[in-house]
Design a protein around this motif. Sequence first.
Motif, PDB file in Angstrom:
ATOM      1  N   LEU A 287      54.104 -72.697  22.157  1.00 39.24           N
ATOM      2  CA  LEU A 287      55.624 -71.928  21.992  1.00 39.24           C
ATOM      3  C   LEU A 287      56.794 -72.356  22.587  1.00 39.24           C
ATOM      4  O   LEU A 287      57.805 -72.830  21.459  1.00 39.24           O
ATOM      5  CB  LEU A 287      55.381 -70.450  22.146  1.00 39.24           C
ATOM      6  CG  LEU A 287      56.590 -69.888  21.898  1.00 39.24           C
ATOM      7  CD1 LEU A 287      55.993 -68.418  21.309  1.00 39.24           C
ATOM      8  CD2 LEU A 287      57.315 -69.215  22.571  1.00 39.24           C
ATOM      9  N   VAL A 288      57.241 -73.041  23.298  1.00 42.88           N
ATOM     10  CA  VAL A 288      58.497 -73.674  24.421  1.00 42.88           C
ATOM     11  C   VAL A 288      59.086 -74.875  23.215  1.00 42.88           C
ATOM     12  O   VAL A 288      59.478 -75.173  23.008  1.00 42.88           O
ATOM     13  CB  VAL A 288      58.818 -73.490  25.724  1.00 42.88           C
ATOM     14  CG1 VAL A 288      59.663 -74.338  25.920  1.00 42.88           C
ATOM     15  CG2 VAL A 288      58.316 -72.099  26.308  1.00 42.88           C
ATOM     16  N   ARG A 291      59.419 -74.327  19.550  1.00 46.40           N
ATOM     17  CA  ARG A 291      61.570 -73.142  19.807  1.00 46.40           C
ATOM     18  C   ARG A 291      61.941 -74.835  20.155  1.00 46.40           C
ATOM     19  O   ARG A 291      62.917 -74.073  19.348  1.00 46.40           O
ATOM     20  CB  ARG A 291      61.759 -72.383  20.956  1.00 46.40           C
ATOM     21  CG  ARG A 291      60.319 -71.429  20.580  1.00 46.40           C
ATOM     22  CD  ARG A 291      61.420 -69.570  20.114  1.00 46.40           C
ATOM     23  NE  ARG A 291      60.256 -69.319  19.997  1.00 46.40           N
ATOM     24  CZ  ARG A 291      60.652 -68.504  19.516  1.00 46.40           C
ATOM     25  NH1 ARG A 291      61.867 -67.291  19.600  1.00 46.40           N
ATOM     26  NH2 ARG A 291      60.070 -67.228  19.218  1.00 46.40           N
ATOM     27  N   ILE A 292      61.667 -75.890  21.199  1.00 45.64           N
ATOM     28  CA  ILE A 292      62.741 -77.092  21.075  1.00 45.64           C
ATOM     29  C   ILE A 292      62.981 -77.714  19.859  1.00 45.64           C
ATOM     30  O   ILE A 292      64.152 -77.819  19.479  1.00 45.64           O
ATOM     31  CB  ILE A 292      62.066 -77.821  22.552  1.00 45.64           C
ATOM     32  CG1 ILE A 292      62.884 -76.970  23.812  1.00 45.64           C
ATOM     33  CG2 ILE A 292      63.440 -79.146  22.286  1.00 45.64           C
ATOM     34  CD1 ILE A 292      61.941 -77.489  24.817  1.00 45.64           C
ATOM     35  N   ARG A 294      62.562 -77.104  17.022  1.00 47.53           N
ATOM     36  CA  ARG A 294      63.029 -75.826  16.015  1.00 47.53           C
ATOM     37  C   ARG A 294      64.666 -75.931  16.388  1.00 47.53           C
ATOM     38  O   ARG A 294      65.407 -75.708  15.278  1.00 47.53           O
ATOM     39  CB  ARG A 294      63.239 -74.511  16.005  1.00 47.53           C
ATOM     40  CG  ARG A 294      63.598 -73.683  14.655  1.00 47.53           C
ATOM     41  CD  ARG A 294      62.879 -72.025  14.865  1.00 47.53           C
ATOM     42  NE  ARG A 294      63.924 -71.496  15.927  1.00 47.53           N
ATOM     43  CZ  ARG A 294      63.205 -70.293  16.519  1.00 47.53           C
ATOM     44  NH1 ARG A 294      62.314 -69.377  15.985  1.00 47.53           N
ATOM     45  NH2 ARG A 294      64.410 -69.851  17.229  1.00 47.53           N
ATOM     46  N   ALA A 295      65.306 -75.899  17.776  1.00 43.35           N
ATOM     47  CA  ALA A 295      66.502 -75.744  18.045  1.00 43.35           C
ATOM     48  C   ALA A 295      67.463 -76.826  17.425  1.00 43.35           C
ATOM     49  O   ALA A 295      68.110 -76.379  17.062  1.00 43.35           O
ATOM     50  CB  ALA A 295      66.688 -75.385  19.079  1.00 43.35           C
ATOM     51  N   PHE A 296      66.106 -78.486  17.532  1.00 40.04           N
ATOM     52  CA  PHE A 296      66.595 -79.832  17.405  1.00 40.04           C
ATOM     53  C   PHE A 296      67.181 -79.615  16.338  1.00 40.04           C
ATOM     54  O   PHE A 296      68.284 -80.063  15.585  1.00 40.04           O
ATOM     55  CB  PHE A 296      66.162 -80.724  18.350  1.00 40.04           C
ATOM     56  CG  PHE A 296      66.079 -80.789  19.836  1.00 40.04           C
ATOM     57  CD1 PHE A 296      67.210 -80.482  20.293  1.00 40.04           C
ATOM     58  CD2 PHE A 296      64.794 -81.341  19.650  1.00 40.04           C
ATOM     59  CE1 PHE A 296      66.996 -80.917  21.534  1.00 40.04           C
ATOM     60  CE2 PHE A 296      64.987 -82.129  21.626  1.00 40.04           C
ATOM     61  CZ  PHE A 296      65.553 -81.638  22.307  1.00 40.04           C
ATOM     62  N   TRP A 320      60.421 -85.737  19.363  1.00 41.99           N
ATOM     63  CA  TRP A 320      60.580 -84.431  20.006  1.00 41.99           C
ATOM     64  C   TRP A 320      59.349 -84.135  18.858  1.00 41.99           C
ATOM     65  O   TRP A 320      58.216 -83.843  19.491  1.00 41.99           O
ATOM     66  CB  TRP A 320      61.510 -83.822  19.413  1.00 41.99           C
ATOM     67  CG  TRP A 320      60.873 -82.517  20.721  1.00 41.99           C
ATOM     68  CD1 TRP A 320      60.498 -80.931  19.881  1.00 41.99           C
ATOM     69  CD2 TRP A 320      60.964 -81.924  22.222  1.00 41.99           C
ATOM     70  NE1 TRP A 320      60.201 -79.914  21.069  1.00 41.99           N
ATOM     71  CE2 TRP A 320      60.364 -80.856  21.830  1.00 41.99           C
ATOM     72  CE3 TRP A 320      61.288 -83.084  22.941  1.00 41.99           C
ATOM     73  CZ2 TRP A 320      59.988 -80.219  23.551  1.00 41.99           C
ATOM     74  CZ3 TRP A 320      61.112 -82.150  24.188  1.00 41.99           C
ATOM     75  CH2 TRP A 320      60.220 -81.561  24.279  1.00 41.99           C
TER      76      TRP A 320
ATOM     77  N   LEU B 294      70.483 -75.497  24.194  1.00 37.71           N
ATOM     78  CA  LEU B 294      70.382 -75.113  23.186  1.00 37.71           C
ATOM     79  C   LEU B 294      69.789 -73.248  23.240  1.00 37.71           C
ATOM     80  O   LEU B 294      70.545 -72.455  22.817  1.00 37.71           O
ATOM     81  CB  LEU B 294      69.844 -75.529  21.687  1.00 37.71           C
ATOM     82  CG  LEU B 294      70.603 -76.840  21.166  1.00 37.71           C
ATOM     83  CD1 LEU B 294      69.610 -77.743  20.941  1.00 37.71           C
ATOM     84  CD2 LEU B 294      71.544 -76.919  20.032  1.00 37.71           C
ATOM     85  N   THR B 316      62.296 -68.074  27.691  1.00 37.22           N
ATOM     86  CA  THR B 316      61.773 -69.110  26.396  1.00 37.22           C
ATOM     87  C   THR B 316      63.015 -69.988  27.331  1.00 37.22           C
ATOM     88  O   THR B 316      62.189 -71.114  27.359  1.00 37.22           O
ATOM     89  CB  THR B 316      61.969 -69.321  24.738  1.00 37.22           C
ATOM     90  OG1 THR B 316      61.108 -68.169  24.660  1.00 37.22           O
ATOM     91  CG2 THR B 316      61.667 -71.056  24.581  1.00 37.22           C
TER      92      THR B 316
END
Lengths: 408, 379
Positions: A287-288, A291-292, A294-296, A320, B294, B316
Amino acid sequence: MDFGPDSTSGRPELRARVRAWLALAQVSELADSATGAEGGQARRELRRALGRQGWLLPACPREWGGAGLEPADERAIAGELWQHGVAVAVERGPRVLAEALEIWGSDAQLASWLRPVAMGEATVAIAWGDIAGGRHPEAGDVAAIASAGGYVLEGTSEVEEGGPDPDLFLLPVTTDGAELRQTRGLFIVPAGLDGIVLEPLDGIVPERAPKRLTFRDVPVTRLSLIGPETRRWRDLLYHLVGRSRLRMPDVAGALVDLLWSHAENQTLGDGVLLDDDVIAELLGDALVDARIGRAFRRRNEWAIATQRRLTYELAQEARWAKRSAARLAAIGRQVLGAHALLAAEDRRAPLDGRWEAFERQVLADANPAGGPEIDAETYAQELGVPLAGDERLRQTAEPGPIAARSTA
Amino acid sequence: MDLALTEQQAMLQTSAADLLRRELPKDKVLELNRSADGFDPHLWRQMADLGWTAMVVPETAGGLGSSLTDVGALFEILGQYACPLTVFTSGVLSAQVLAEAGASAHGGLLSEVATGEKIVTFAYTEPDYGWGPGAVQLPATRRDGAYVLNGTKLFVPDAHIADSILVAARTEAGDDPGAGMSIFLVEKEQRGLSVRQMSGWLGDRLCEVTLDSVEVPASAMVGDEGGAWAPIDRAIDRATAVLCAYMAGGARRATDMAIEYSRTRIAFGVPIGTFQRVQDRIIDANDDADSMRLTAYEALWKLDSGHDDAPLAVSTAKAVASVGFPRACEASHHVHGGIGTDHTLGLVEYTGKARTLQPYLGDAAYHKRRIARLLAPRS
């Protein structure tokens, strides 16, 4: 700051429209038939049906076959289609072509190339890299020779995606004839031209089996050259690929959700799989990572939308995505156990066999548009780390001349 | 979507960087780390005068009532300069605990925290280290209208310089670890209380706090008896998001040091950045620094916006930061080679911070399990 709605769950009304359309009887039958090696004709018909909705390239303007929506809308539509097994909605080729043409395309090029692809009348396959040299843009071995107001193409490359018989090839082509072969242009070439030979290879993703593409004195018009010839072709290509990725669905995020759901519902002893601390941590890792990623992606989307300068960020996101997909594949094998090995046709396959398909996809996706090594080098260079031969790589971005090379 | 800092946040960062560049150069950081108490009253006064200790304190209690994103923007810069975390211990975490627990009876203390006149720390972890509700076992026994606290708190930041300590204790035992927890305000001079600085490679001062039959009046209780876990959980979430911004700032600095060194350090006749193994470590560190920033800001924004899944975003962010900060520092050490371990370079100070903050407010494993707990009810 405002991070806005989550892209994975955003656009619920748009997603509902897609689901309602997929539930239509004739669409449902078409989607069911459009799989495997025998599904070529159904895939074409499905593309046309999607094209009529403007859903193959929804972020393109309506006049060129899109729906005039935002990249995030395109991602939501493609994500919903992917969730329902419509693989043609998540191809890279059309999106890279769209990005290139939206930046550099003349009206004639937009009409000739983008509209047929967006309408589902033509398929486009990316062809960069060669099989022996590795699949990345620098390894391509096709050259353009100026000839009678157009060009003649020679050489070989490797094709990915686009089904067994793509209608168009999108490829970087050497244009300076020099030994360093730095100056390249991006060409779009109709597959039916004389002198083009396409030989399928035995790939691990049947619908996307790589193919060897050979050009033997193939004449093309200037309409085929998209944008400039440039010494910084690789940067431009990365820019295009990076931008196109923002229009692709968050497949990894969706798979992580499926995996979590499986762990919540799969019984283990007196409880469920998720009660196991090791499994919970593995899923937390997945999940992490998602999420990373998606953030990028969202940072890049925001930067492009607000016309901020991007340097390393596109290569960072691409690297990534590939690395985290490989990690996710491994985590899935641990969570699902031996059942992860089973394909959709096996009744014991978990998650409808999606994991087996995903693992094939991860390997097939690792190299297109630059393998991890190339991603890393581009990333480091754009971050400001000095590279070997840096002065050569940083040569001018001004267009160079098409070299008239003798064919003798 | 708008990922830019506001003009005011950018100005806050600029003014913070100006102060720290002037008052906290790396020599000063080293000097502080080597001093007896690691505390500089002059620097503390300047930070308090700029309102840094008042940001999370509500305006009604004499604070600034800033958004958490504002606070995070400040702490990102503090992290870049390896600033001592006393301003976090007292001005963020303890202030949040006081504010969340409904410190109406201790409103005066909150105002003193805001102005920097009082330094307060929060003693939560015990020998059986953990950040969940079950980790608090120190008993507080009611006796003659007062409470008697017995036990040990470990890894308590800045207890040696604090004026008061907020002690999480158990006023009731039971099957539900979330029930029966209370908070007590214990003055430093209280009989039976002793503080010892713990030793080791620590980025900030951590202390062992021993409570030997410490008797406090009922008025020392902050908030409701037995109902402390919910406000503590909220306070820790809010403080953790700010801490993640601080850690992101530290990781950014460690990464930038590596990038700079890769350009200037020549080996075998070329800059070391030309070596692929060096490049790989640098871009991995940059991934960590970017992903930390972020996810930290997303958590801060979600807390400010009242999003339901803000706790998920916080966990997270901390899972990312707890792994990313030490890893970015380790990568920077790899790039710097032997010189990286020389205190005068400054990298070691960030590595110390990274090591210390990795478990603080929950390590990656804790937060990943918390993510599982937060997500599990969705099915």
